[in-house]
Design a protein around this motif. Structure first.
Motif, PDB file in Angstrom:
ATOM      1  N   CYS A  68      39.884  95.105   5.646  1.00  0.00           N
ATOM      2  CA  CYS A  68      39.160  93.844   6.262  1.00  0.00           C
ATOM      3  C   CYS A  68      40.177  93.125   7.388  1.00  0.00           C
ATOM      4  O   CYS A  68      39.820  92.812   8.390  1.00  0.00           O
TER       5      CYS A  68
ATOM      6  N   THR B 216      48.814  93.532   3.930  1.00  0.00           N
ATOM      7  CA  THR B 216      48.024  92.941   3.481  1.00  0.00           C
ATOM      8  C   THR B 216      47.785  93.682   1.835  1.00  0.00           C
ATOM      9  O   THR B 216      47.599  93.023   0.806  1.00  0.00           O
ATOM     10  N   THR B 217      47.934  94.965   1.990  1.00  0.00           N
ATOM     11  CA  THR B 217      47.690  95.702   0.556  1.00  0.00           C
ATOM     12  C   THR B 217      48.669  95.352  -0.366  1.00  0.00           C
ATOM     13  O   THR B 217      48.460  95.302  -1.410  1.00  0.00           O
TER      14      THR B 217
ATOM     15  N   TYR C 284      41.050  94.908   1.056  1.00  0.00           N
ATOM     16  CA  TYR C 284      41.459  93.838   1.868  1.00  0.00           C
ATOM     17  C   TYR C 284      42.333  94.388   3.200  1.00  0.00           C
ATOM     18  O   TYR C 284      42.276  93.504   4.310  1.00  0.00           O
TER      19      TYR C 284
ATOM     20  N   TYR D  24      48.437  91.757  -1.735  1.00  0.00           N
ATOM     21  CA  TYR D  24      47.173  91.764  -2.667  1.00  0.00           C
ATOM     22  C   TYR D  24      47.475  92.175  -3.959  1.00  0.00           C
ATOM     23  O   TYR D  24      46.932  92.094  -5.062  1.00  0.00           O
TER      24      TYR D  24
ATOM     25  N   ASN E 220      42.923  97.366  -3.725  1.00  0.00           N
ATOM     26  CA  ASN E 220      43.192  96.306  -2.730  1.00  0.00           C
ATOM     27  C   ASN E 220      43.172  96.825  -1.209  1.00  0.00           C
ATOM     28  O   ASN E 220      43.648  96.033  -0.231  1.00  0.00           O
TER      29      ASN E 220
END
Length: 117
Positions: free
Chosen positions: A28, A57-58, A25, A61, A22
């Protein structure tokens, strides 16, 4: 950190690491945040914001896959998490520590309320 075990080719292991872990993600999220700032003619945030954004974020996810069972499936992502369980666990701890550290930093050192004390 633990060594990532995989039976794939070395180039494929890097791709699996980036996508299954991830990290893509996170990359991004940072890229979209920078792009949104530029499009709206806002100044770019400092590096602390982007490290926090990437980590959160990591972490978010990866949470869905961290508790997968040991049963082998046809899903290559689930199989990657099963074979890299220890690495995923320690990366979750690392990202949690980073987020907690930034929470303390922003609360006590960047918060206007506490500057007068």
């Amino acid at each position: 950190m633990a060594v990532i075990h995989s039976h794939s080719k070395p180039g494929n292991r890097l791709i699996e690491f980036i996508f299954f872990g991830n990290y893509f993600y996170g990359i991004c999220a940072v890229a979209l945040s920078i792009e949104a700032s530029l499009q709206q003619h806002f100044p770019i945030n400092d590096i602390h914001f982007y490290i926090l954004l990437f980590s959160a974020t990591t972490l978010y996810y990866t949470k869905a896959y961290i508790s997968e069972s040991d049963a082998t499936t046809d899903n290559p992502r689930t199989n990657w998490y099963i074979s890299n369980r220890r690495f995923a666990f320690f990366s979750q701890i690392l990202f949690t520590i980073i987020i907690a550290g930034y929470a303390v930093y922003f609360w006590f050192f960047r918060n206007e309320f506490f500057r007068d004390f």
